[in-house]
Design a protein around this motif. Structure first.
Motif, mmCIF file in Angstrom:
data_model
loop_
_atom_site.group_PDB
_atom_site.id
_atom_site.type_symbol
_atom_site.label_atom_id
_atom_site.label_comp_id
_atom_site.label_asym_id
_atom_site.label_seq_id
_atom_site.Cartn_x
_atom_site.Cartn_y
_atom_site.Cartn_z
ATOM 1 N N GLN A 140 0.915 10.470 1.214
ATOM 2 C CA GLN A 140 1.965 10.363 1.923
ATOM 3 C C GLN A 140 1.737 9.379 2.686
ATOM 4 O OE1 GLN A 140 3.007 14.206 3.147
ATOM 5 N NE2 GLN A 140 5.614 14.280 1.522
ATOM 6 N N VAL A 141 0.608 9.809 3.488
ATOM 7 C CA VAL A 141 -0.402 8.640 4.335
ATOM 8 C C VAL A 141 -0.461 7.487 4.225
ATOM 9 C CG1 VAL A 141 -2.314 8.673 5.927
ATOM 10 C CG2 VAL A 141 -1.617 11.144 5.508
ATOM 11 N N LEU A 142 -1.576 7.155 2.770
ATOM 12 C CA LEU A 142 -1.893 6.190 2.391
ATOM 13 C C LEU A 142 -0.587 5.319 1.902
ATOM 14 C CD1 LEU A 142 -4.413 7.384 -0.170
ATOM 15 C CD2 LEU A 142 -5.590 6.099 2.347
ATOM 16 N N GLY A 143 0.061 6.010 1.350
ATOM 17 C CA GLY A 143 1.232 4.998 0.860
ATOM 18 C C GLY A 143 2.299 4.416 2.445
ATOM 19 N N ILE A 144 2.242 5.403 3.479
ATOM 20 C CA ILE A 144 1.949 4.580 4.843
ATOM 21 C C ILE A 144 1.879 3.740 5.523
ATOM 22 C CG2 ILE A 144 3.253 4.965 7.370
ATOM 23 C CD1 ILE A 144 4.511 7.731 6.702
ATOM 24 N N PHE A 186 -7.336 -1.739 -5.940
ATOM 25 C CA PHE A 186 -7.123 -0.530 -5.555
ATOM 26 C C PHE A 186 -5.004 -0.785 -5.486
ATOM 27 C CE2 PHE A 186 -11.291 0.381 -4.149
ATOM 28 C CZ PHE A 186 -11.212 1.425 -4.954
ATOM 29 N N ALA A 187 -5.077 -2.453 -4.635
ATOM 30 C CA ALA A 187 -3.721 -2.569 -4.487
ATOM 31 C C ALA A 187 -2.685 -2.814 -5.794
ATOM 32 C CB ALA A 187 -3.458 -4.261 -4.251
ATOM 33 N N ASP A 188 -2.987 -3.135 -7.032
ATOM 34 C CA ASP A 188 -1.863 -3.258 -8.208
ATOM 35 C C ASP A 188 -1.553 -1.370 -8.960
ATOM 36 O OD1 ASP A 188 -3.584 -5.121 -8.173
ATOM 37 O OD2 ASP A 188 -4.161 -4.895 -9.771
ATOM 38 N N VAL A 189 -2.455 -0.349 -8.329
ATOM 39 C CA VAL A 189 -2.124 0.590 -8.694
ATOM 40 C C VAL A 189 -1.249 1.963 -7.573
ATOM 41 C CG1 VAL A 189 -3.373 3.484 -8.458
ATOM 42 C CG2 VAL A 189 -4.157 1.678 -9.849
ATOM 43 N N ALA A 190 -2.168 1.530 -5.562
ATOM 44 C CA ALA A 190 -0.959 1.549 -5.065
ATOM 45 C C ALA A 190 0.233 0.975 -5.230
ATOM 46 C CB ALA A 190 -1.591 0.443 -3.284
ATOM 47 N N SER A 191 1.156 -0.543 -5.279
ATOM 48 C CA SER A 191 2.068 -0.977 -5.289
ATOM 49 C C SER A 191 3.110 0.031 -6.705
ATOM 50 C CB SER A 191 1.741 -2.718 -6.183
ATOM 51 O OG SER A 191 1.708 -2.140 -7.379
ATOM 52 N N MET A 192 1.921 0.442 -7.689
ATOM 53 C CA MET A 192 3.130 1.270 -8.863
ATOM 54 C C MET A 192 3.404 2.853 -7.853
ATOM 55 S SD MET A 192 0.643 0.218 -12.156
ATOM 56 C CE MET A 192 0.280 -2.167 -12.418
ATOM 57 N N PHE A 193 2.655 3.027 -7.245
ATOM 58 C CA PHE A 193 3.277 4.738 -6.440
ATOM 59 C C PHE A 193 4.113 4.376 -5.807
ATOM 60 C CE2 PHE A 193 -1.112 6.591 -8.088
ATOM 61 C CZ PHE A 193 -0.838 7.633 -7.891
ATOM 62 N N HIS A 194 4.190 3.322 -5.061
ATOM 63 C CA HIS A 194 5.773 2.843 -4.116
ATOM 64 C C HIS A 194 6.530 3.021 -5.520
ATOM 65 C CE1 HIS A 194 4.224 2.062 -0.344
ATOM 66 N NE2 HIS A 194 2.470 2.004 -0.728
ATOM 67 N N VAL A 195 6.543 2.119 -6.600
ATOM 68 C CA VAL A 195 7.588 1.544 -7.182
ATOM 69 C C VAL A 195 7.958 3.117 -8.242
ATOM 70 C CG1 VAL A 195 8.514 -0.434 -9.021
ATOM 71 C CG2 VAL A 195 7.001 -0.471 -7.372
ATOM 72 N N PHE A 196 6.801 3.171 -8.161
ATOM 73 C CA PHE A 196 7.275 4.940 -9.543
ATOM 74 C C PHE A 196 8.178 6.054 -8.351
ATOM 75 C CE2 PHE A 196 4.353 4.633 -12.822
ATOM 76 C CZ PHE A 196 4.215 2.643 -13.194
ATOM 77 N N ASN A 197 7.833 5.276 -7.674
ATOM 78 C CA ASN A 197 8.735 6.748 -7.120
ATOM 79 C C ASN A 197 9.605 6.269 -6.255
ATOM 80 O OD1 ASN A 197 7.063 9.285 -5.657
ATOM 81 N ND2 ASN A 197 5.198 8.045 -5.669
ATOM 82 N N ALA A 198 9.815 5.248 -5.805
ATOM 83 C CA ALA A 198 11.055 4.251 -4.860
ATOM 84 C C ALA A 198 12.144 5.014 -6.515
ATOM 85 C CB ALA A 198 10.763 3.201 -4.695
ATOM 86 N N ALA A 199 11.394 4.355 -7.672
ATOM 87 C CA ALA A 199 12.618 4.409 -8.663
ATOM 88 C C ALA A 199 13.315 5.848 -9.230
ATOM 89 C CB ALA A 199 11.777 3.691 -10.314
ATOM 90 N N LEU A 200 12.345 7.134 -8.789
ATOM 91 C CA LEU A 200 12.633 8.191 -9.077
ATOM 92 C C LEU A 200 13.343 8.487 -7.807
ATOM 93 C CD1 LEU A 200 8.806 9.515 -10.798
ATOM 94 C CD2 LEU A 200 11.465 8.719 -11.811
ATOM 95 N N LYS A 201 13.923 7.875 -7.116
ATOM 96 C CA LYS A 201 14.746 8.423 -5.690
ATOM 97 C C LYS A 201 15.825 7.939 -6.094
ATOM 98 C CE LYS A 201 11.925 11.707 -3.781
ATOM 99 N NZ LYS A 201 10.669 11.648 -5.033
ATOM 100 N N GLY A 202 15.794 6.591 -7.178
ATOM 101 C CA GLY A 202 17.230 6.084 -7.316
ATOM 102 C C GLY A 202 17.675 4.753 -7.059
#
Length: 276
Positions: A21-25, A63-79
């Protein structure tokens, strides 16, 4: 959930959630403000099972590639549909999400160690160490840990093992696919090398089009297909096969420029790839 529940690697889940959450923000603006990430194929993610999924991708920063995927994956799973607007999707992030990374990289300082806690499956590279070429045996514990992560959830890997484009696919990825028989989902990214420094921590340039294309899972015959065939499939799927290194005609260059303009969010880039 028990307060100190841990994942298979001993990481406390509520600590992992807090770090995501912190790193994502903190990182969200890198894909929504300074530069904008254009995404295709988020619906593919919602159709996947909760475990034994292997994502294969080309690699442009540490690191930026993985961080973007964490964002995209979680956003997708939230619809969300092909966007990561409103970081609220990280309120309850996916915790069984891992990525394969070089142990040497993840031990190099406090920040990489924090990133490692978020979900790194650290492995020892067999071909490179401390900036020098080496040759050493694959550690069976590394293979076992990747299998453990697949059993628990989703795993991101970069089968070239380097941020240098068009390098050969490491055959170990094909062996992992044949051994654990995961669903294999290709991802193609672009623009990260122009946006960030090599580590993916510092913004190098603003107003760069970043893109991520999530493709349908590969069709693989786990029992009968050989390693060479799987390696070739990976090369084509993540668009790193030598055939993609072709000389474009003036007409093709014009078409590519028009395509980029159509997909652009933030206006023209100041330099082309060749000028970087």
């Amino acid at each position: 959930m028990p307060l100190f529940k841990r994942n298979p690697f001993g990481h406390i889940l509520f600590v992992k959630r807090f770090l995501i959450q912190v790193l994502g923000i903190i990182s969200h603006g890198r894909y929504r403000k300074f530069n904008d990430l254009q995404i295709e194929g988020m619906e593919v993610l919602r159709n996947l099972p909760n475990e034994n999924v292997l994502f294969i991708s080309n690699h442009q920063t540490y690191f930026a590639d993985v961080a973007s995927m964490f964002h995209v994956f979680n956003a997708a799973l939230k619809g969300r549909d092909d966007n990561i607007r409103n970081v609220g999707y990280l309120w309850n992030p996916k915790l069984n999400l891992y990525y394969v990374a070089a142990g040497e990289t993840m031990r190099a300082g406090l920040l990489p160690k924090i990133f490692a806690y978020v979900g790194s499956v650290s492995v020892e590279r067999t071909w490179r160490s401390s900036g020098k070429d080496v040759k050493r045996q694959v550690k069976m514990s590394d293979i076992s840990n990747i299998g453990k992560a697949l059993d628990d959830g989703w795993v991101i890997t970069f089968p070239q093992g380097t941020t240098t484009p068009f390098k050969p696919i490491r055959r170990g990825t094909a062996h992992i696919i044949k051994t654990f028989k995961p669903i294999v989902v290709p991802i193609v990214i672009d623009g990260f090398r122009r946006s960030f420094d090599k580590k993916g921590l510092m913004i190098k340039k603003r107003n760069v089009l970043q893109s991520m294309v999530i493709k349908e899972p590969l069709e693989i015959d786990y029992e009968n297909e050989d390693v060479a065939s799987i390696v070739e499939k990976i090369e084509y799927a993540i668009e790193q096969h030598p055939s993609f290194l072709k000389v474009l005609t003036p007409e093709q260059i014009k078409e590519e420029q028009e395509y980029r303009e159509k997909r652009r969010f933030w206006g023209p880039e100041s330099k082309t790839d060749e000028e970087e």
